[in-house]
Design a protein around this motif. Structure first.
Motif, PDB file in Angstrom:
ATOM      1  N   HIS A 114      -5.300 -65.624 100.267  1.00 48.40           N
ATOM      2  CA  HIS A 114      -4.830 -66.454 100.441  1.00 48.40           C
ATOM      3  C   HIS A 114      -5.027 -68.207 100.937  1.00 48.40           C
ATOM      4  O   HIS A 114      -4.868 -69.210  99.576  1.00 48.40           O
ATOM      5  N   GLN A 115      -5.460 -68.079 101.595  1.00 47.81           N
ATOM      6  CA  GLN A 115      -6.595 -69.615 101.704  1.00 47.81           C
ATOM      7  C   GLN A 115      -6.977 -70.147 100.519  1.00 47.81           C
ATOM      8  O   GLN A 115      -7.426 -71.182 100.386  1.00 47.81           O
ATOM      9  N   VAL A 116      -8.323 -69.017 100.319  1.00 42.86           N
ATOM     10  CA  VAL A 116      -9.551 -69.380  99.759  1.00 42.86           C
ATOM     11  C   VAL A 116      -8.863 -69.328  97.972  1.00 42.86           C
ATOM     12  O   VAL A 116      -8.982 -70.875  97.186  1.00 42.86           O
ATOM     13  N   GLU A 117      -7.389 -68.433  97.779  1.00 43.34           N
ATOM     14  CA  GLU A 117      -6.240 -69.257  96.839  1.00 43.34           C
ATOM     15  C   GLU A 117      -6.206 -70.902  96.621  1.00 43.34           C
ATOM     16  O   GLU A 117      -5.912 -70.799  95.142  1.00 43.34           O
ATOM     17  N   LEU A 118      -5.601 -70.747  97.639  1.00 41.49           N
ATOM     18  CA  LEU A 118      -5.421 -72.295  97.590  1.00 41.49           C
ATOM     19  C   LEU A 118      -5.693 -72.594  97.134  1.00 41.49           C
ATOM     20  O   LEU A 118      -5.384 -74.757  96.344  1.00 41.49           O
ATOM     21  N   LEU A 119      -6.643 -73.116  98.362  1.00 39.64           N
ATOM     22  CA  LEU A 119      -8.111 -74.218  98.311  1.00 39.64           C
ATOM     23  C   LEU A 119      -8.315 -74.542  96.306  1.00 39.64           C
ATOM     24  O   LEU A 119      -9.144 -75.116  96.806  1.00 39.64           O
ATOM     25  N   ALA A 120      -9.001 -73.367  95.715  1.00 40.80           N
ATOM     26  CA  ALA A 120      -9.268 -73.102  94.903  1.00 40.80           C
ATOM     27  C   ALA A 120      -9.081 -73.593  93.761  1.00 40.80           C
ATOM     28  O   ALA A 120      -9.045 -74.514  92.994  1.00 40.80           O
ATOM     29  N   LEU A 121      -7.035 -73.642  93.734  1.00 42.47           N
ATOM     30  CA  LEU A 121      -6.686 -74.739  93.521  1.00 42.47           C
ATOM     31  C   LEU A 121      -6.488 -75.518  92.910  1.00 42.47           C
ATOM     32  O   LEU A 121      -6.283 -76.152  92.881  1.00 42.47           O
ATOM     33  N   LEU A 122      -6.690 -76.230  94.219  1.00 41.46           N
ATOM     34  CA  LEU A 122      -6.992 -77.727  94.743  1.00 41.46           C
ATOM     35  C   LEU A 122      -7.922 -78.087  94.420  1.00 41.46           C
ATOM     36  O   LEU A 122      -7.812 -79.324  93.824  1.00 41.46           O
ATOM     37  N   ARG A 123      -9.004 -77.028  94.450  1.00 38.44           N
ATOM     38  CA  ARG A 123     -10.127 -78.169  94.102  1.00 38.44           C
ATOM     39  C   ARG A 123     -10.608 -78.159  92.513  1.00 38.44           C
ATOM     40  O   ARG A 123     -10.276 -79.109  92.012  1.00 38.44           O
ATOM     41  N   ALA A 124     -10.137 -76.926  91.170  1.00 41.08           N
ATOM     42  CA  ALA A 124      -9.060 -77.400  90.275  1.00 41.08           C
ATOM     43  C   ALA A 124      -8.187 -78.364  89.435  1.00 41.08           C
ATOM     44  O   ALA A 124      -8.477 -79.236  88.626  1.00 41.08           O
ATOM     45  N   ARG A 125      -7.520 -78.166  90.261  1.00 39.00           N
ATOM     46  CA  ARG A 125      -6.320 -79.935  90.009  1.00 39.00           C
ATOM     47  C   ARG A 125      -7.296 -81.042  90.378  1.00 39.00           C
ATOM     48  O   ARG A 125      -6.690 -81.932  89.482  1.00 39.00           O
ATOM     49  N   ARG A 126      -8.186 -81.171  91.496  1.00 39.22           N
ATOM     50  CA  ARG A 126      -8.383 -82.683  91.735  1.00 39.22           C
ATOM     51  C   ARG A 126      -7.585 -84.059  91.436  1.00 39.22           C
ATOM     52  O   ARG A 126      -7.471 -84.771  90.558  1.00 39.22           O
ATOM     53  N   ARG A 127      -6.282 -83.481  92.044  1.00 40.53           N
ATOM     54  CA  ARG A 127      -5.394 -85.054  91.997  1.00 40.53           C
ATOM     55  C   ARG A 127      -6.035 -85.765  93.742  1.00 40.53           C
ATOM     56  O   ARG A 127      -6.147 -85.239  94.013  1.00 40.53           O
ATOM     57  N   THR A 128      -5.996 -86.966  93.473  1.00 39.68           N
ATOM     58  CA  THR A 128      -5.815 -87.586  94.523  1.00 39.68           C
ATOM     59  C   THR A 128      -4.964 -86.697  95.816  1.00 39.68           C
ATOM     60  O   THR A 128      -3.671 -86.620  95.728  1.00 39.68           O
ATOM     61  N   THR A 129      -5.827 -86.648  97.053  1.00 40.29           N
ATOM     62  CA  THR A 129      -4.965 -85.240  98.052  1.00 40.29           C
ATOM     63  C   THR A 129      -5.437 -85.972  99.265  1.00 40.29           C
ATOM     64  O   THR A 129      -6.621 -86.063  99.289  1.00 40.29           O
ATOM     65  N   LEU A 130      -4.160 -86.344  99.938  1.00 46.09           N
ATOM     66  CA  LEU A 130      -4.398 -86.325 101.547  1.00 46.09           C
ATOM     67  C   LEU A 130      -4.662 -85.165 102.185  1.00 46.09           C
ATOM     68  O   LEU A 130      -2.960 -85.076 101.790  1.00 46.09           O
ATOM     69  N   ILE A 131      -5.070 -84.089 102.822  1.00 43.40           N
ATOM     70  CA  ILE A 131      -4.685 -82.880 103.362  1.00 43.40           C
ATOM     71  C   ILE A 131      -5.040 -82.850 104.986  1.00 43.40           C
ATOM     72  O   ILE A 131      -5.949 -83.678 105.033  1.00 43.40           O
ATOM     73  N   SER A 132      -4.278 -82.434 105.545  1.00 41.07           N
ATOM     74  CA  SER A 132      -5.048 -82.071 107.437  1.00 41.07           C
ATOM     75  C   SER A 132      -5.127 -81.404 107.131  1.00 41.07           C
ATOM     76  O   SER A 132      -4.515 -80.013 106.494  1.00 41.07           O
ATOM     77  N   LEU A 133      -5.971 -80.681 108.215  1.00 42.83           N
ATOM     78  CA  LEU A 133      -6.393 -79.795 107.723  1.00 42.83           C
ATOM     79  C   LEU A 133      -6.827 -78.955 109.469  1.00 42.83           C
ATOM     80  O   LEU A 133      -7.552 -79.512 109.755  1.00 42.83           O
ATOM     81  N   HIS A 134      -6.411 -77.202 109.795  1.00 43.10           N
ATOM     82  CA  HIS A 134      -7.394 -77.398 111.359  1.00 43.10           C
ATOM     83  C   HIS A 134      -8.515 -76.254 111.018  1.00 43.10           C
ATOM     84  O   HIS A 134      -9.494 -76.712 112.001  1.00 43.10           O
ATOM     85  N   ASP A 135      -8.654 -75.495 110.374  1.00 44.54           N
ATOM     86  CA  ASP A 135     -10.473 -75.162 110.030  1.00 44.54           C
ATOM     87  C   ASP A 135     -11.164 -75.835 109.221  1.00 44.54           C
ATOM     88  O   ASP A 135     -11.019 -76.980 108.086  1.00 44.54           O
ATOM     89  N   LEU A 136     -11.336 -76.101 110.383  1.00 47.17           N
ATOM     90  CA  LEU A 136     -12.817 -77.430 109.743  1.00 47.17           C
ATOM     91  C   LEU A 136     -13.882 -76.682 108.863  1.00 47.17           C
ATOM     92  O   LEU A 136     -14.420 -77.859 107.857  1.00 47.17           O
ATOM     93  N   ASN A 137     -14.231 -75.301 108.581  1.00 49.75           N
ATOM     94  CA  ASN A 137     -15.118 -75.174 107.801  1.00 49.75           C
ATOM     95  C   ASN A 137     -14.415 -75.381 106.453  1.00 49.75           C
ATOM     96  O   ASN A 137     -15.229 -74.880 105.197  1.00 49.75           O
ATOM     97  N   ALA A 138     -12.733 -74.996 106.452  1.00 48.77           N
ATOM     98  CA  ALA A 138     -12.416 -74.731 105.010  1.00 48.77           C
ATOM     99  C   ALA A 138     -12.576 -76.604 104.433  1.00 48.77           C
ATOM    100  O   ALA A 138     -12.685 -76.278 103.621  1.00 48.77           O
ATOM    101  N   ALA A 139     -12.278 -77.403 105.702  1.00 44.51           N
ATOM    102  CA  ALA A 139     -12.695 -78.927 105.619  1.00 44.51           C
ATOM    103  C   ALA A 139     -13.350 -79.256 104.782  1.00 44.51           C
ATOM    104  O   ALA A 139     -13.536 -80.446 103.964  1.00 44.51           O
ATOM    105  N   ALA A 140     -14.452 -78.478 105.212  1.00 47.02           N
ATOM    106  CA  ALA A 140     -15.872 -79.043 105.226  1.00 47.02           C
ATOM    107  C   ALA A 140     -16.315 -78.771 103.436  1.00 47.02           C
ATOM    108  O   ALA A 140     -17.097 -79.343 103.005  1.00 47.02           O
TER     109      ALA A 140
END
Length: 263
Positions: free
Chosen positions: A173-199
């Motif tokens: 579900h993490q992968v699916e949600l982050l893929a949605l954000l990539r596809a959307r490409r809206r200006t986004t400010l996001i906090s993340l604990h997972d540094l690899n996900a953030a990278a």
């Protein structure tokens, strides 16, 4: 629209939580906030979407101070997904997503055909078309997150502000949600604990430590072994991901390092 923070400070209960913060999410860019627990990430995001007021500094939307906008105007431009979700368990999925249309509706006017079409499109975008009549409380954690993201999409904002949207989600579900954000490409400010996900997700990272931004820039420039040791207190190597080429942080789980942002 770009969103920027200029010399922002926030004081809560007499304690300075943020001090002199500068950061940027350029138009169409995903900008990440990372940092240890208690570094001020959630406070910063709450200030951006005006749940909190700064003691100094300002938040600018396309160069305009957010304080000059009415709440309805801000809601048309900025959609927030906070960590505290509220008690929405008795609503249906469609009712939750339809809440995103409230900033555009006149008092007591209710939704129209255009609102219904936007809600349906948002549900389809997150893979929940046909689930509108399900009870929100009966959904899995990953499904709830997708519903809340659909509500933000239905708001049709220029800027998304997301506070730990992958928290408590399994890997799929993490992968699916982050893929949605990539596809959307809206200006986004996001906090993340997972540094690899953030990278992997972010175009730009801002590293917070003890209420201050201590590093900003592209992930491969920011996430260095020296910074990881100084801010997070971990020993790590940063290498190219074998599948994507993104920075991949390999942590040493045997040897802690004393965190010191002055290092």
């Amino acid at each position: 629209m770009r969103i920027s923070v200029e010399d922002l400070s926030v004081t809560l209960a007499g304690r300075t939580v943020l001090s002199g913060v500068h950061l940027l999410a350029a138009e169409g860019e995903i900008a990440g906030l990372v940092g240890p627990n208690g570094s001020g990430k959630s406070t910063l995001l709450r200030t951006v979407y005006r749940h909190l007021s700064p003691s100094a500094g300002r938040v600018l939307l396309a160069g305009r101070d957010l304080r000059s906008l009415t709440p309805a105007q801000r809601a048309r431009h900025i959609a927030a997904l906070p960590q505290e979700r509220g008690d929405d368990f008795e609503f249906t999925v469609r009712e939750i997503v339809a809440m995103g249309r409230a900033p555009y509706q006149r008092a007591f006017a209710g939704e129209d055909a255009a609102d219904r079409a936007i809600v349906a499109a948002a549900l389809d975008e997150v893979g929940l078309a046909g689930h509108g009549e399900r009870r929100f409380g009966a959904l899995s954690g990953g499904e709830r997150q997708r519903v809340l993201l659909a509500r933000a999409f239905a708001q049709q904002p220029n800027v998304l502000v997301l506070d730990e949207p992958t928290n408590h989600l399994d890997v799929r579900h993490q992968v699916e949600l982050l893929a949605l954000l990539r596809a959307r490409r809206r200006t986004t400010l996001i906090s993340l604990h997972d540094l690899n996900a953030a990278a992997s997700l972010c175009d730009r990272l801002h590293v917070l430590h003890e209420g201050a931004v201590v590093a900003s820039g592209p992930p491969r420039e920011v996430l260095t072994p020296a910074l990881l040791a100084a801010v997070f207190g971990v020993r790590a190597a940063v290498v190219p991901h074998p599948l994507t080429g993104d920075p991949l942080i390999a942590f040493d789980h045997h040897t802690p390092v004393a965190a010191d942002p002055r290092d």
